[in-house]
Scaffold this motif. Structure first.
Motif, short mmCIF file in Angstrom:
data_model
loop_
_atom_site.label_atom_id
_atom_site.label_comp_id
_atom_site.label_asym_id
_atom_site.label_seq_id
_atom_site.Cartn_x
_atom_site.Cartn_y
_atom_site.Cartn_z
N ARG A 195 1.67 -6.63 -7.79
CA ARG A 195 2.06 -5.50 -8.62
C ARG A 195 3.43 -4.96 -8.21
NH1 ARG A 195 -2.23 -0.74 -8.81
NH2 ARG A 195 -3.48 -2.45 -9.60
N GLU A 233 0.83 -1.21 0.00
CA GLU A 233 0.00 0.00 0.00
C GLU A 233 0.87 1.26 0.00
OE1 GLU A 233 -4.05 -1.54 2.30
OE2 GLU A 233 -2.41 -0.71 3.46
N GLY A 237 -4.03 3.06 -11.56
CA GLY A 237 -4.17 2.10 -10.48
C GLY A 237 -5.40 1.24 -10.57
N GLY A 238 -6.57 1.86 -10.69
CA GLY A 238 -7.81 1.11 -10.72
C GLY A 238 -8.16 0.54 -9.36
N ILE A 239 -9.04 -0.45 -9.37
CA ILE A 239 -9.45 -1.10 -8.12
C ILE A 239 -8.58 -2.33 -7.94
CG2 ILE A 239 -11.33 -2.36 -7.01
CD1 ILE A 239 -13.27 -0.45 -8.32
N PHE A 240 -8.04 -2.49 -6.72
CA PHE A 240 -7.14 -3.62 -6.50
C PHE A 240 -7.53 -4.35 -5.24
CE2 PHE A 240 -5.19 0.49 -5.37
CZ PHE A 240 -5.27 0.39 -3.98
N SER A 241 -6.99 -5.55 -5.10
CA SER A 241 -7.13 -6.28 -3.84
C SER A 241 -5.75 -6.33 -3.22
CB SER A 241 -7.63 -7.69 -4.10
OG SER A 241 -6.63 -8.42 -4.77
N GLU A 245 1.84 1.89 -3.45
CA GLU A 245 0.74 2.27 -4.33
C GLU A 245 0.27 3.70 -4.07
OE1 GLU A 245 -0.61 0.65 -6.82
OE2 GLU A 245 -2.19 2.14 -7.17
#
Lengths: 297, 526
Positions: free
Chosen positions: B123, B102, B112-116, B105
């Motif tokens: 990534r 995190e 980026g978009g939506i991530f888990s 990021e």
């Protein structure tokens, strides 16, 4: 049983919307004590809007506009005028409680409650017994999950969390904490408008003075209880609402054998208990401060 | 140097003011590309401000910053980052609750978009591995040892195509072996084509890693960039300190600027007062003390400390290894699970701070501005608070008398002020520390706990603090000196105890062996 679930959903939904507004603010580093004021502005504006225009949608839009404006005012006072956020929040609550009472009096000419002929749209017979629930109740889980995804799974969410936890870190990567707080508070204004609208028009169709009765502060407590996590805070709000519904149940069952006032205090007692427990578990809430640590020059 | 290059970073005429204080005045420097540049100076020389201006965090009143010859709009972090300038802060700037992934990021500029959590870890895995960070990307920043935290911070700064990396006092929090690791990392970055600007304050470190050195003093440019190959530590020390100051010559200066020989430290022979035959009990005896875990670093675990009258016992350790808890335990503020604390043979484990102070305990706390002083209160109120808390709280106090004796004491301690009714917040760092010394090193003081007493002070003020501690020692007080600055410890301690994760991991006496103590600080010899 259905009846019980409906009662819980109805009493928890307004609280949950307002709690989510508190979560957003808390994540950016603002303990929003203006939630009570925003909620009652939302409730009052919706009802008066319906009374004036006859349309729920226009009433709700009026509520959204006023709540967002009040939130932006709060942001301005905290961020630009550097006022203490607790005092500023309480001031907003005072403004909301007093302002709505004044608006009702100005509109009605007296201090009675305002009733309107239409309320929030309902789910309809498709859902059977649950058809009496308003669209706000149906949207609530979506909003909770949406907020959770926003905070946990997007870069904006990370930057928002960084603002509250370590504003200097956020600034170091080029985020603007002040702007992010503005966005979070304005979005919180929309959520408070929804919470207020559900309270006044979800099952009832009226606005009465001081009808939020401390729910904004309970929402604030739910934010603390849930550690600022959207899902845990939602469950905390649900817990407070259940306590309230159980109180009513007990009263219906035992009638006058238990003092009426004592049962009414149940949700508030649950709130105190919840905050105490969360304090024990996590060592208390952090102090509210927006100042960045600045090391030597 | 001849200008046969387009400077990677140049600033011209940069002036920054914080209120009435000029942090840097008309600073002009040019840094050549693909080298490791050191910027040195005392505290308050304007190094950090310079770094923050370059990174866009501080908007200068005047002046211009250019990167690779292109002028940069000042005061904008996004613009500076877009130009490839990244800054690693002295006290790291990552939210402690974030995971490593995190932290990568949240400062990234790629889409980026939506991530888990899992996709985020994937990534950033290769990026982290390319910088030798092998920790689990899902571990939280607050759980990482400080060396890895710094590595993560550097990796955070390199998530964009950074061409110019500024590190603000990166060695301040590291152990000797951690410093070696960092320098390796920096040399590798250089070979990858990154220009590195290192803000340092130890000459030894400058000469170990940098290609050029630039000296700042009092917010002004003094010299540089000078090629390091042509420099001697003595002349560099003189540049840093200047000629006008009246600090002690010799050992202190060397220790303060870290110009000493790196391998082992011959202590400047301060004659230890003949220790009287130890028939009396030690001044402080901590026996097998353990504390309950809390948020402030590791708990103490079976720690033993003994301090005799007339000695300075240094406590070395990388910050965050229980030093704060140790101070709180001595003050009576920690949650003790087991063990006893004795002052001169008297068990004070259950006594509160007031009682302990009555027995001669004095504390110079870690945080001067929050624990040491009430910045909004006046000097005399701050000064008298220690004495006021002794005796009955209901007794009659004469403020005028207090102010008069405050004036006498403060002038004896060389505090620069104009009225003892002015607020403590109006004092400079050095004078604020002197005010604390004036309160804590009084006639009744017997056991003095000094926590990082020289932090953030300039050379003159630091030397003053050291002298004060030495003369207290010579009067027969016991001093427990907690510091993460080994030079400070080696220079004035009679013994040095090393703390690691809330334990005491060995005691050393002069001449100190830097390698051995460094190894003990990091647990390398366990």
């Amino acid at each position: 049983m259905d009846e019980m679930i409906i009662a819980i959903l109805r009493s928890s939904t307004p609280l949950i919307y307002v709690t989510l507004a508190g979560v957003l603010a808390q994540r950016t580093g603002i303990w929003n004590l203006g939630l009570e004021g925003l909620m009652i502005i939302g409730a009052c504006a919706t009802v008066l809007g319906i009374a004036i225009t006859g349309s729920f949608l226009q009433g709700f839009l009026l509520a959204v506009g006023l709540c967002v404006a009040a939130s932006v005012l709060l942001w301005f006072v905290i961020e630009r005028l550097k006022a203490n956020q607790i005092i500023a929040g309480l001031g907003l609550t005072g403004l909301g409680l007093g302002g709505t009472a004044f608006a009702v009096e100005a509109y009605m000419g007296s201090q009675v409650a305002v009733t309107v002929s239409s309320g929030a749209p309902k789910a309809g017979p498709v859902l059977g017994a649950f058809g009496v629930l308003s669209i706000f109740v149906l949207l609530m889980p979506v909003v909770v999950l949406g907020l959770w995804v926003l905070l946990k799974c997007t870069r904006f969410g990370l930057q928002l969390a960084a603002c509250g936890e370590h504003a200097f870190a956020a600034r170091s990567v080029g985020a603007d904490p002040s702007r992010i707080r503005l966005i979070a508070l304005a979005a919180g204004g929309v959520l408070c408008a929804a919470g207020g609208a559900e309270l006044a028009t979800g099952s009832l169709q009226l606005f009465a003075q001081n009808m939020t009765a401390g729910r904004g502060f309970m929402a604030f407590a739910a934010v603390i209880f849930g550690a600022g996590h959207p899902v845990w805070s939602t469950f905390a709000a649900l817990f407070f609402a259940v306590a309230g519904v159980l109180g009513i149940r007990v009263q219906l069952t035992f009638g006058d054998n238990i003092p009426h006032g004592l049962l009414q205090t149940l949700p508030y007692l649950a709130t105190i208990l919840g905050v105490w427990v969360s304090g024990k578990l996590r060592g208390g809430a952090k102090a509210a401060t927006l100042t960045e640590e600045q090391s030597d020059v | 140097m001849h200008r046969s290059f387009v400077p990677a970073l140049s600033c011209s005429g940069v002036t920054v003011q914080y209120g009435p204080v000029t942090a840097i005045a008309g600073l002009s420097i040019e840094f050549a590309p693909d080298l490791i540049h050191a910027v040195v100076g005392q505290n308050g020389a304007g190094k950090t401000t310079f770094a923050r201006v370059a990174a866009g965090l501080v908007r200068p009143e005047q002046g211009q910053i250019s990167v690779n010859g292109r002028p940069l709009p000042t005061g904008s972090v996004p613009n500076a980052r877009a130009a490839g300038v990244e800054l690693v802060h002295q006290s790291f700037a990552l939210p402690p609750s974030f995971t490593i992934a995190e932290a990568m990021e949240f400062g990234s500029t790629r889409p980026g978009g939506i991530f888990s959590g899992r996709s985020l870890a994937r990534r950033w895995k290769s990026h982290l591995r390319s910088l030798d960070i092998t920790a689990d990307p899902n571990s939280r920043i607050r759980d990482l040892p400080i060396e890895i935290q710094q590595g993560v911070e550097i990796a955070r700064a390199l998530v964009t195509e950074s061409k110019l990396l500024i590190l603000d006092e990166p060695t301040a929090v590291l152990s000797p072996s951690g410093i070696d690791l960092l320098f390796d990392r920096i040399r590798r970055l250089k070979s990858m084509g990154v220009t590195v600007v290192l803000i340092l304050h130890k000459i030894r470190e400058v000469l170990a890693v940098a290609d050029t050195v630039t000296v700042l003093r009092g917010g002004k440019h003094v010299a540089g960039p000078l090629p390091c190959t042509e420099l001697e530590s003595a002349s560099l020390a003189r540049l840093i300190i200047g000629d006008g100051t009246t600090v002690r010559e010799g050992g202190d200066i060397k220790a303060l600027t870290g110009a000493d020989a790196p391998e082992s430290f011959e202590r400047t022979a301060v004659p230890v007062t003949e220790t009287p035959a130890r028939t009396t009990a030690p001044l402080l005896e901590i026996r097998a003390v353990s504390t309950a875990p809390d948020s402030e670093g590791p708990p103490l675990s079976q720690i033993d400390v003994t301090l005799q009258p007339g000695e300075i016992l240094g406590v070395a350790g990388v910050e965050g290894n229980g030093q704060r808890t140790l101070v709180r335990a001595i003050a009576g503020h920690a949650d003790l699970i087991s063990g006893t604390i004795l002052f001169s043979g008297v068990d004070v484990t259950r006594e509160n701070l007031t009682e302990r102070r009555r027995q001669g305990l004095r504390i110079i706390p870690f945080e001067r501005n929050t624990e040491g002083l009430s910045l909004t209160s006046s000097l005399w109120e701050n000064w008298s608070s220690g004495a006021l808390l002794q005796g009955s709280l209901l007794r009659y106090v004469r403020p005028a008398q207090m102010r008069a004796s405050c004036d006498t004491t403060l002038s004896r301690w060389d505090v620069l002020y104009h009225d003892c009714r002015q607020s403590a917040g109006s004092l400079s760092g050095g004078n604020a520390q002197k005010l604390i010394l004036a309160r804590e090193i009084d006639d009744e003081a017997r056991l003095i706990v000094a926590a990082q007493p020289g932090r953030g002070l300039d050379v003159g003020a630091t030397a003053f603090v050291w002298d004060a501690l030495r003369s207290a020692r010579d009067r027969g007080c016991g001093v427990l000196l907690i510091s993460s600055d080994l030079d400070e410890l080696f220079d004035i301690s009679d013994r040095v105890l090393v703390m690691l994760s809330g334990r005491s991991v060995g005691e050393h006496s002069a001449p100190y062996d830097l390698q051995a103590i460094g190894a003990a600080m990091t647990g390398a010899n366990q």
